[in-house]
Design an enzyme around this catalytic site. Structure first.
Site, PDB file in Angstrom:
ATOM      1  N   ASP A  29       0.857  -1.175   0.000  1.00  0.00           N
ATOM      2  CA  ASP A  29       0.000   0.000   0.000  1.00  0.00           C
ATOM      3  C   ASP A  29       0.904   1.240   0.000  1.00  0.00           C
ATOM      4  O   ASP A  29       1.754   1.371   0.893  1.00  0.00           O
ATOM      5  CB  ASP A  29      -0.878  -0.045   1.263  1.00  0.00           C
ATOM      6  CG  ASP A  29      -1.784   1.169   1.384  1.00  0.00           C
ATOM      7  OD1 ASP A  29      -1.616   2.135   0.605  1.00  0.00           O
ATOM      8  OD2 ASP A  29      -2.647   1.157   2.279  1.00  0.00           O
ATOM      9  N   GLU A  79      30.278   5.964   5.862  1.00  0.00           N
ATOM     10  CA  GLU A  79      30.220   4.504   6.010  1.00  0.00           C
ATOM     11  C   GLU A  79      30.077   3.881   4.617  1.00  0.00           C
ATOM     12  O   GLU A  79      29.639   2.743   4.481  1.00  0.00           O
ATOM     13  CB  GLU A  79      29.119   4.084   6.973  1.00  0.00           C
ATOM     14  CG  GLU A  79      27.779   4.716   6.722  1.00  0.00           C
ATOM     15  CD  GLU A  79      26.784   4.499   7.856  1.00  0.00           C
ATOM     16  OE1 GLU A  79      26.516   3.348   8.195  1.00  0.00           O
ATOM     17  OE2 GLU A  79      26.262   5.509   8.377  1.00  0.00           O
ATOM     18  N   CYS A 111      26.220   6.221  11.290  1.00  0.00           N
ATOM     19  CA  CYS A 111      25.675   7.550  10.973  1.00  0.00           C
ATOM     20  C   CYS A 111      26.128   8.638  11.954  1.00  0.00           C
ATOM     21  O   CYS A 111      25.750   9.800  11.821  1.00  0.00           O
ATOM     22  CB  CYS A 111      24.153   7.489  10.919  1.00  0.00           C
ATOM     23  SG  CYS A 111      23.581   6.290   9.718  1.00  0.00           S
ATOM     24  N   THR A 152      14.086   2.755   2.624  1.00  0.00           N
ATOM     25  CA  THR A 152      14.841   3.714   3.443  1.00  0.00           C
ATOM     26  C   THR A 152      16.258   3.929   2.895  1.00  0.00           C
ATOM     27  O   THR A 152      17.179   4.202   3.635  1.00  0.00           O
ATOM     28  CB  THR A 152      14.900   3.263   4.924  1.00  0.00           C
ATOM     29  OG1 THR A 152      15.613   2.016   4.999  1.00  0.00           O
ATOM     30  CG2 THR A 152      13.530   3.064   5.510  1.00  0.00           C
ATOM     31  N   SER A 201      16.723  -1.742  15.713  1.00  0.00           N
ATOM     32  CA  SER A 201      17.420  -0.478  15.517  1.00  0.00           C
ATOM     33  C   SER A 201      16.547   0.714  15.935  1.00  0.00           C
ATOM     34  O   SER A 201      17.017   1.664  16.573  1.00  0.00           O
ATOM     35  CB  SER A 201      17.811  -0.422  14.043  1.00  0.00           C
ATOM     36  OG  SER A 201      18.146   0.833  13.669  1.00  0.00           O
ATOM     37  N   HIS A 233      18.601  12.616  13.677  1.00  0.00           N
ATOM     38  CA  HIS A 233      19.099  11.767  12.598  1.00  0.00           C
ATOM     39  C   HIS A 233      17.866  11.117  11.969  1.00  0.00           C
ATOM     40  O   HIS A 233      17.038  10.546  12.677  1.00  0.00           O
ATOM     41  CB  HIS A 233      20.036  10.702  13.179  1.00  0.00           C
ATOM     42  CG  HIS A 233      20.336   9.598  12.221  1.00  0.00           C
ATOM     43  ND1 HIS A 233      20.801   9.840  10.950  1.00  0.00           N
ATOM     44  CD2 HIS A 233      20.213   8.251  12.325  1.00  0.00           C
ATOM     45  CE1 HIS A 233      20.964   8.691  10.323  1.00  0.00           C
ATOM     46  NE2 HIS A 233      20.609   7.703  11.131  1.00  0.00           N
ATOM     47  N   LYS A 242       8.894   9.567  15.731  1.00  0.00           N
ATOM     48  CA  LYS A 242       8.697   8.790  16.965  1.00  0.00           C
ATOM     49  C   LYS A 242       9.490   9.421  18.122  1.00  0.00           C
ATOM     50  O   LYS A 242       8.996   9.502  19.244  1.00  0.00           O
ATOM     51  CB  LYS A 242       9.138   7.332  16.761  1.00  0.00           C
ATOM     52  CG  LYS A 242       8.182   6.542  15.891  1.00  0.00           C
ATOM     53  CD  LYS A 242       8.617   5.099  15.764  1.00  0.00           C
ATOM     54  CE  LYS A 242       7.708   4.398  14.767  1.00  0.00           C
ATOM     55  NZ  LYS A 242       7.789   2.964  14.800  1.00  0.00           N
ATOM     56  N   ASN A 275      17.621   8.349   3.011  1.00  0.00           N
ATOM     57  CA  ASN A 275      18.650   8.244   4.042  1.00  0.00           C
ATOM     58  C   ASN A 275      20.024   8.564   3.449  1.00  0.00           C
ATOM     59  O   ASN A 275      20.413   7.985   2.434  1.00  0.00           O
ATOM     60  CB  ASN A 275      18.648   6.816   4.605  1.00  0.00           C
ATOM     61  CG  ASN A 275      19.499   6.678   5.861  1.00  0.00           C
ATOM     62  OD1 ASN A 275      20.090   7.652   6.329  1.00  0.00           O
ATOM     63  ND2 ASN A 275      19.551   5.483   6.407  1.00  0.00           N
ATOM     64  N   SER A 307      24.378   3.561  14.370  1.00  0.00           N
ATOM     65  CA  SER A 307      24.158   2.176  14.789  1.00  0.00           C
ATOM     66  C   SER A 307      25.456   1.562  15.280  1.00  0.00           C
ATOM     67  O   SER A 307      26.550   1.976  14.912  1.00  0.00           O
ATOM     68  CB  SER A 307      23.614   1.363  13.624  1.00  0.00           C
ATOM     69  OG  SER A 307      22.302   1.768  13.342  1.00  0.00           O
TER      70      SER A 307
HETATM   71  N1  COA Z   1      -0.730   3.051   5.931  1.00  0.00           N
HETATM   72  C1  COA Z   1      -0.051   3.707   6.899  1.00  0.00           C
HETATM   73  N2  COA Z   1       0.907   3.140   7.683  1.00  0.00           N
HETATM   74  C2  COA Z   1       1.218   1.846   7.450  1.00  0.00           C
HETATM   75  C3  COA Z   1       0.543   1.093   6.449  1.00  0.00           C
HETATM   76  C4  COA Z   1      -0.472   1.750   5.667  1.00  0.00           C
HETATM   77  N3  COA Z   1      -1.119   1.108   4.709  1.00  0.00           N
HETATM   78  N4  COA Z   1       1.062  -0.152   6.448  1.00  0.00           N
HETATM   79  C5  COA Z   1       2.019  -0.190   7.414  1.00  0.00           C
HETATM   80  N5  COA Z   1       2.095   1.018   8.024  1.00  0.00           N
HETATM   81  C6  COA Z   1       3.013   1.436   9.086  1.00  0.00           C
HETATM   82  C7  COA Z   1       3.188   0.391  10.174  1.00  0.00           C
HETATM   83  O1  COA Z   1       2.134   0.456  11.116  1.00  0.00           O
HETATM   84  C8  COA Z   1       4.524   0.807  10.752  1.00  0.00           C
HETATM   85  O2  COA Z   1       4.336   1.941  11.580  1.00  0.00           O
HETATM   86  P1  COA Z   1       5.016   1.992  13.048  1.00  0.00           P
HETATM   87  O3  COA Z   1       6.482   1.941  12.829  1.00  0.00           O
HETATM   88  O4  COA Z   1       4.552   3.291  13.579  1.00  0.00           O
HETATM   89  O5  COA Z   1       4.534   0.794  13.782  1.00  0.00           O
HETATM   90  C9  COA Z   1       5.281   1.308   9.525  1.00  0.00           C
HETATM   91  O6  COA Z   1       4.291   1.556   8.518  1.00  0.00           O
HETATM   92  C10 COA Z   1       6.299   0.326   8.974  1.00  0.00           C
HETATM   93  O7  COA Z   1       5.636  -0.892   8.799  1.00  0.00           O
HETATM   94  P2  COA Z   1       6.371  -2.249   9.131  1.00  0.00           P
HETATM   95  O8  COA Z   1       5.446  -3.360   8.860  1.00  0.00           O
HETATM   96  O9  COA Z   1       6.992  -2.165  10.494  1.00  0.00           O
HETATM   97  O10 COA Z   1       7.496  -2.197   8.009  1.00  0.00           O
HETATM   98  P3  COA Z   1       8.634  -3.174   7.624  1.00  0.00           P
HETATM   99  O11 COA Z   1       8.571  -4.469   8.310  1.00  0.00           O
HETATM  100  O12 COA Z   1       8.617  -3.181   6.150  1.00  0.00           O
HETATM  101  O13 COA Z   1       9.986  -2.455   8.167  1.00  0.00           O
HETATM  102  C11 COA Z   1      11.624  -0.766   8.603  1.00  0.00           C
HETATM  103  C12 COA Z   1      10.173  -1.061   8.175  1.00  0.00           C
HETATM  104  C13 COA Z   1      11.792   0.716   8.782  1.00  0.00           C
HETATM  105  C14 COA Z   1      11.936  -1.461   9.931  1.00  0.00           C
HETATM  106  C15 COA Z   1      12.577  -1.279   7.476  1.00  0.00           C
HETATM  107  O14 COA Z   1      12.333  -0.520   6.339  1.00  0.00           O
HETATM  108  C16 COA Z   1      14.044  -1.162   7.834  1.00  0.00           C
HETATM  109  O15 COA Z   1      14.605  -2.059   8.448  1.00  0.00           O
HETATM  110  N6  COA Z   1      14.689  -0.056   7.442  1.00  0.00           N
HETATM  111  C17 COA Z   1      16.065   0.238   7.817  1.00  0.00           C
HETATM  112  C18 COA Z   1      16.067   0.772   9.207  1.00  0.00           C
HETATM  113  C19 COA Z   1      17.252   1.625   9.466  1.00  0.00           C
HETATM  114  O16 COA Z   1      17.470   2.524   8.717  1.00  0.00           O
HETATM  115  N7  COA Z   1      18.023   1.324  10.512  1.00  0.00           N
HETATM  116  C20 COA Z   1      19.178   2.121  10.844  1.00  0.00           C
HETATM  117  C21 COA Z   1      18.677   3.192  11.675  1.00  0.00           C
HETATM  118  S1  COA Z   1      19.818   4.289  12.273  1.00  0.00           S
END
Ligand code: COA
Length: 388
Positions: A29, A79, A111, A152, A201, A233, A242, A275, A307
């Site tokens: 979605d 990095e 980062c 991301t 993370s 960041h 958040k 990012n 991280s």
């Molecule tokens: N409409 C609105 N929001 C939606 C949605 C929709 N249709 N479907 C899902 N969401 C929301 C979820 O509720 C969740 O929100 P929340 O975080 O507030 O709970 C968010 O979208 C992400 O959904 P999720 O199912 O958790 O996504 P994912 O399993 O695909 O993982 C990350 C998302 C961010 C964890 C993943 O992209 C990732 O690992 N990214 C790298 C993280 C990173 O950069 N780490 C280093 C940090 S310094």
């Protein structure tokens, strides 16, 4: 004597993917990417853009405005390093024609790297107030095609001049740092893409934010309402949101509105670029300066997270006339110049950029005239050229 950010420049490559297109291709979605993750577009670096070329391009945004003879220190945080031994900063130093007497090297802690560079530069200028320092953060965030982290990704660089009596942000004394040896995100030497436990993370990031922010306020006798903005960041904008929600929880209405508005201004650039690892916090600061309409004297908090993991909270005050040092129109034009890629085109560009070009093969850039790019290796030495 005040020391702080005197100049700031942003560069991002000339290609991007729209998050709605990516969501459709991945059968998600679109609102998950737009709202759930908080990203609209993501810059894509082709094989001719790397940490070095982007770092040169970011610094070029202000190099003609500064006295190059005064630059005594040049630190490069990344990095996305292009060599295990030689510092990326040496290539930059040559391209910018800085004097040989400059002290220059590369630093790494995920980062956090650009904040580490900035803090060293601040201390250097305090000891040598007649000299200045350039710090650069430059990265390509790569998780891989069709991975959870794909949405991301991003690419870009932020460069800053650190100076006594700065024109943009005067850094306040003190900071709150916190570190722990954990495995939330890392990139082994054998891998071009990062390994990440995204949910963990996020948890650690928020935990470290609570720790450093609470400790910083205590140290300095500050309340949340004293801040006019807090920048974070931003690996993706939802992450910062958040943390901002934690900061404003239980605050009076005026403080909540103020910090929500400033966060909305600070996330604009990130939501279009994605990012950029080391430089993400500073792109968020630039976005705040360009969109936040903050008066001089405003107190800005900065939360840096790398991280592995290392975090730091510190603050600065906006300097009178800071608006004259930034150019929102030019940054907007840089984003608008980017060519939109289809998801298939992005996948091809992404996968090609993961490979090392054959030694001796001359690469050419399709970016604008004046942009520096990686032109391939000759005798295994990286070549950088400017587009003519
Ligand atoms: N409409 C609105 N929001 C939606 C949605 C929709 N249709 N479907 C899902 N969401 C929301 C979820 O509720 C969740 O929100 P929340 O975080 O507030 O709970 C968010 O979208 C992400 O959904 P999720 O199912 O958790 O996504 P994912 O399993 O695909 O993982 C990350 C998302 C961010 C964890 C993943 O992209 C990732 O690992 N990214 C790298 C993280 C990173 O950069 N780490 C280093 C940090 S310094």
């Amino acid at each position: 004597m005040q020391v702080g950010i005197d100049q700031i420049g942003l560069f991002t490559p000339d290609k991007y993917v729209d998050m709605v297109d990516l969501a459709n291709a991945r059968k998600q979605d679109p609102n998950k990417f737009l709202v759930g993750i908080g990203q609209r577009e993501m810059s894509v670096a082709d094989i001719t853009q790397d940490a070095v070329s982007m770092g040169i391009n970011a610094t070029l945004k202000f190099i003609d405005k500064i006295d190059k003879n005064k630059v005594g220190l040049l630190i490069f945080g990344t990095e996305s390093s292009i060599d295990q031994s030689k510092s990326a900063s040496l290539f930059v130093k040559t391209a910018l024609k800085l004097k040989p007497e400059v002290r220059t090297f590369e630093v790494k802690e995920a980062c956090f790297g650009l904040t580490a560079a900035l803090m060293m530069a601040r201390d250097f200028v305090r000891v040598h107030p007649e000299q200045t320092a350039i710090v650069i953060g430059s990265d390509i965030a790569r998780y891989g095609v069709n991975t959870a982290g794909e949405v991301t990704q991003g690419a870009g660089s932020v460069a800053m001049l650190i100076k006594a009596d700065p024109s943009i942000l005067a850094l306040n004394n003190g900071h709150s740092a916190y570190s722990e040896d954990i495995n939330d995100f890392w990139r082994p030497n054998y891998s071009r893409t990062a390994l990440v436990d995204g949910k963990y993370s996020t948890q650690v990031y928020l935990d470290f934010f609570k720790k450093t922010y609470t400790d910083y306020k205590k140290q300095k006798g500050l309340k949340t309402s004293d801040f006019d903005a807090i920048t974070y960041h931003l690996p993706f904008t939802k992450m910062g949101m958040k943390a901002n929600n934690i900061a404003i929880e239980g605050q009076d209405q005026a403080t909540m509105i103020k910090l929500e508005r400033s966060f909305a201004a600070a996330k604009q650039l990130s939501s279009r670029v994605g990012n950029i690892y080391t430089a993400s916090l500073y792109m968020s600061l630039l976005s705040l300066l360009e969109n936040g309409e903050l008066p001089a004297g405003s107190l800005i908090g900065l939360f840096s997270y790398g991280s592995g993991a290392m975090a730091e909270f510190y603050s600065g005050k906006l300097v009178e006339g800071y608006e004259k040092q930034i150019d929102p129109t030019a940054d907007q034009a840089m984003l608008d110049r980017r060519k939109k890629l289809t998801v298939k085109q992005y996948e091809d560009v992404f996968n090609t950029a993961l490979l090392d070009p054959e030694d001796g093969l001359e690469l050419t850039s399709d970016d604008e005239v004046g942009t520096w790019y990686f032109a391939g290796t000759k005798d295994h030495i990286r070549q950088y050229r400017v587009k003519e």
